[in-house]
Design a protein around this motif. Structure first.
Motif, PDB file in Angstrom:
ATOM      1  N   SER A  78       0.829  -1.203   0.000  1.00  0.00           N
ATOM      2  CA  SER A  78       0.000   0.000   0.000  1.00  0.00           C
ATOM      3  C   SER A  78       0.863   1.254   0.000  1.00  0.00           C
ATOM      4  O   SER A  78       1.816   1.365   0.763  1.00  0.00           O
ATOM      5  N   GLY A  79       0.527   2.176  -0.879  1.00  0.00           N
ATOM      6  CA  GLY A  79       1.253   3.440  -0.949  1.00  0.00           C
ATOM      7  C   GLY A  79       2.406   3.449  -1.934  1.00  0.00           C
ATOM      8  O   GLY A  79       3.013   4.494  -2.180  1.00  0.00           O
ATOM      9  N   ILE A  80       2.723   2.300  -2.520  1.00  0.00           N
ATOM     10  CA  ILE A  80       3.817   2.216  -3.492  1.00  0.00           C
ATOM     11  C   ILE A  80       3.235   2.077  -4.901  1.00  0.00           C
ATOM     12  O   ILE A  80       2.660   1.040  -5.248  1.00  0.00           O
ATOM     13  N   GLY A  81       3.357   3.123  -5.687  1.00  0.00           N
ATOM     14  CA  GLY A  81       2.877   3.101  -7.063  1.00  0.00           C
ATOM     15  C   GLY A  81       4.030   2.868  -8.020  1.00  0.00           C
ATOM     16  O   GLY A  81       5.180   2.708  -7.602  1.00  0.00           O
ATOM     17  N   PRO A  82       3.747   2.838  -9.316  1.00  0.00           N
ATOM     18  CA  PRO A  82       4.798   2.549 -10.297  1.00  0.00           C
ATOM     19  C   PRO A  82       5.943   3.552 -10.304  1.00  0.00           C
ATOM     20  O   PRO A  82       7.104   3.171 -10.471  1.00  0.00           O
TER      21      PRO A  82
END
Length: 202
Positions: A78-82
């Motif tokens: 959660s909270g880690i995007g590309p």
């Protein structure tokens, strides 16, 4: 899912390359280390991930499947995007990143711009058991290939690229200034050397 692309490299930028596949030029976002392996006019093979958003389709490319898989694994947290996952792989080599996750090394993980202590703790908690237990740090990048001071336009481009990865302008300028006299006198060389310097800071 587009898992790989192969074709002629039409252009290489600071954060992406354009690869021609079947007569279509595909823009592929990548880390400086991956981009440094590409040459305009030559054939390239990249392992890729297509990220679909309501307003955009973005293709991310990697030199090997291991980095691509780690890119996907990071985004399960959660909270880690590309973008943040790509920044993590730009600052930390895959082996070093895996080691930090296994060992719970918060200091190393927080070197990535955008990842604070809580985020680093969440990463280690959720991914520690999912990464290879025998991960080992790779060799330190060689930042001492003296080839003259970097030109002003190269410095400006590298600072802009580092800011785009999430570092502050001050951090970017200091890192470039530190390596400018030792790194190869080209944009990718200075960028890789500056990232290596930023990645070693505690």
């Amino acid at each position: 899912m587009i898992s790989s692309v192969r074709g002629e490299v039409l252009s290489v930028g600071l954060d992406h390359a354009v690869v021609e596949v079947g007569g279509v030029g595909l823009s592929v976002q990548a880390t400086p280390a991956t981009l440094a392996t590409l040459r305009r006019g030559e054939q390239a093979h990249l392992h890729t991930v297509l990220v679909v958003r309501e307003d955009a389709l973005t293709l991310f490319g990697f030199a090997d499947a291991e980095a691509r898989d780690l890119f996907g694994l990071l985004q399960t947290v959660s909270g880690i995007g590309p973008r943040l996952a790509l920044a993590a792989l730009a600052v930390l080599e895959p082996d070093k990143l895996r080691t930090a996750l296994v060992e719970g090394n918060i200091t190393v993980l927080t070197q990535v711009p955008g990842i604070g202590r809580k985020g680093a703790e969440r990463l280690t908690l959720e991914l520690r058991d999912k990464v290879a237990a025998d991960a080992a740090p790779g060799p330190e990048p060689d930042t001492h290939q003296a080839q003259g001071p970097a030109r002003a336009d190269v410095v400006a481009d590298v600072v802009q690229a580092l800011v785009g990865l999430g570092f502050t302008a001050k951090q970017a300028e200091q890192a470039v200034e530190k390596v400018a006299g030792h790194a190869p006198d080209d944009t990718s060389g200075v960028l890789r050397a500056a990232l290596a310097t930023l990645g070693r800071k505690s």
